[in-house]
Design a protein around this motif. Structure first.
Motif, short mmCIF file in Angstrom:
data_model
loop_
_atom_site.label_atom_id
_atom_site.label_comp_id
_atom_site.label_asym_id
_atom_site.label_seq_id
_atom_site.Cartn_x
_atom_site.Cartn_y
_atom_site.Cartn_z
N HIS A 9 -14.79 -6.21 -8.83
CA HIS A 9 -15.09 -5.55 -7.57
C HIS A 9 -14.87 -4.05 -7.68
N TYR A 11 -14.18 -0.59 -6.38
CA TYR A 11 -13.65 0.05 -5.18
C TYR A 11 -14.11 1.49 -5.05
N PHE A 51 -13.02 -0.42 -10.93
CA PHE A 51 -13.13 -1.78 -10.43
C PHE A 51 -11.85 -2.55 -10.75
N TYR A 56 -11.34 -7.90 -3.66
CA TYR A 56 -11.68 -8.21 -2.27
C TYR A 56 -11.70 -9.72 -2.02
N SER A 66 -14.37 -14.12 -0.85
CA SER A 66 -14.67 -12.76 -1.29
C SER A 66 -15.54 -12.05 -0.26
N GLU A 68 -16.87 -8.97 -1.17
CA GLU A 68 -17.53 -7.94 -1.98
C GLU A 68 -18.98 -7.76 -1.56
N ASN A 69 -19.73 -8.84 -1.43
CA ASN A 69 -21.14 -8.71 -1.06
C ASN A 69 -21.32 -8.18 0.36
N ASN A 72 -21.07 -4.45 0.32
CA ASN A 72 -22.29 -3.86 -0.20
C ASN A 72 -23.40 -3.86 0.85
N ARG A 114 -10.35 1.34 1.05
CA ARG A 114 -10.82 0.20 0.26
C ARG A 114 -10.30 0.19 -1.18
N ASN A 161 -9.00 -6.54 3.27
CA ASN A 161 -10.41 -6.89 3.11
C ASN A 161 -11.20 -6.67 4.39
#
Length: 301
Positions: A9, A11, A51, A56, A66, A68-69, A72, A114, A161
């Motif tokens: 992930h 950051y 990363f 996350y 997670s 992460e997506n 994004n 983050r 998160n």
């Protein structure tokens, strides 16, 4: 977690780091990286920078989740595809105006919360709040909050998160915050925890979230020639865009090096080699070796 969910992930968003790339393909940049007491300047891949494995991810009913997506899709993609970011990519910081404030405000607040460094600072505050004789005058409400985080580390991660995947928590401060763009006469540095919190001049309109807190501003290098400074408080939605004098640019560059040296959680200093050893030996590091491809420093005892 499903196998198609990424586990490394970032950051520091890659779209942000590409503004500091050193090659036409925008795949490489140069940084000073920490390796214990040793710090090494060299060329590095943007993909391999900033990363952490499963950063996350938190547990929900015993299942790893997670975000992460979501980060994004909700934040990184809209900002990177905005007209504001296009101005910065194209070297048109002089064209930034008040219509760009929402994107820049969101970017600064988001990048500030983050990173592993932010999480580490939060948990350090939680540790300090446990002691009644702490130098920080925590309120009873703050002590209860930090006691909860100490007792429930997974909830602390889930809260981290949640803040990372949304900027709704920052909306209330937007209209009163002051955002200033400063265009630099020299190349600027940045960090793998790119938002610096540095001292700000005392002002009655400043918002200080904790009693006795030193007045501060949030500083983000947007590209090698542009700094954004955000001050929270009652500033009537102020926005400015000016050229900064040389001494201010030099001062910001020194602050980047100082924060890199001070905080273990800040792992990379994004910088060219120009005058680097002058700053690093002040930071304080000793110069060990200087070649065309690599500069090695060792932290002074």
């Amino acid at each position: 977690m499903p196998q198609n969910i990424p586990r490394d992930h970032h950051y520091v968003p890659q779209f942000y780091l590409r503004n500091f790339a050193t090659d036409p393909e925008k795949q490489k940049l140069t940084t000073v990286a920490k390796h214990g007491h040793v710090a090494v300047w060299a060329k590095r891949s943007i993909k391999s920078l900033g990363f952490e494995r499963d950063l996350y991810v938190s547990m929900r009913d015993g299942v790893p989740v997670s975000v992460e997506n979501i980060i994004n899709e909700r934040i990184e993609t809209p900002i990177s595809e905005s007209d504001t970011w296009t101005k910065l990519v194209n070297g048109r910081a002089d064209a930034l105006d008040k219509t760009d404030k929402p994107i820049l405000y969101a970017l600064i607040r988001h990048l500030n919360v983050r990173t592993p460094h932010y999480m580490a600072v939060t948990m350090e505050l939680a540790r300090l709040a446990e002691h009644q004789d702490s130098a920080i005058p925590f309120t009873n409400e703050e002590r209860e909050h930090y006691a909860y985080l100490r007792a429930n580390p997974n909830e602390a991660k889930a809260m981290f998160n949640l803040m990372s995947m949304s900027i709704g928590w920052a909306e209330a401060d937007y209209r009163k915050a002051a955002l200033s763009i400063f265009r630099s006469p020299i190349p600027l540095r940045t960090l793998s925890s790119p938002v610096m919190s540095i001292r700000a001049p005392t002002h009655p309109a400043l918002y200080l979230p904790m009693p006795g807190l030193t007045p501060y501003q949030l500083v983000l290098a947007l590209n090698p020639t542009t700094i954004a400074c955000l001050v929270l408080g009652d500033f009537d939605d102020a926005f400015g865009n000016i050229e900064m004098p040389m001494d201010s640019a030099l001062g910001f560059n020194r602050q980047f090096v100082a924060q890199f040296a001070l905080y273990d959680g800040i792992r990379h200093l994004v910088t060219s080699r120009d005058d680097l050893s002058v700053y690093m030996t002040w930071a304080p590091y000793s110069l060990i070796e200087d070649t065309e491809q690599k500069i090695t420093y060792r932290r002074k005892a």
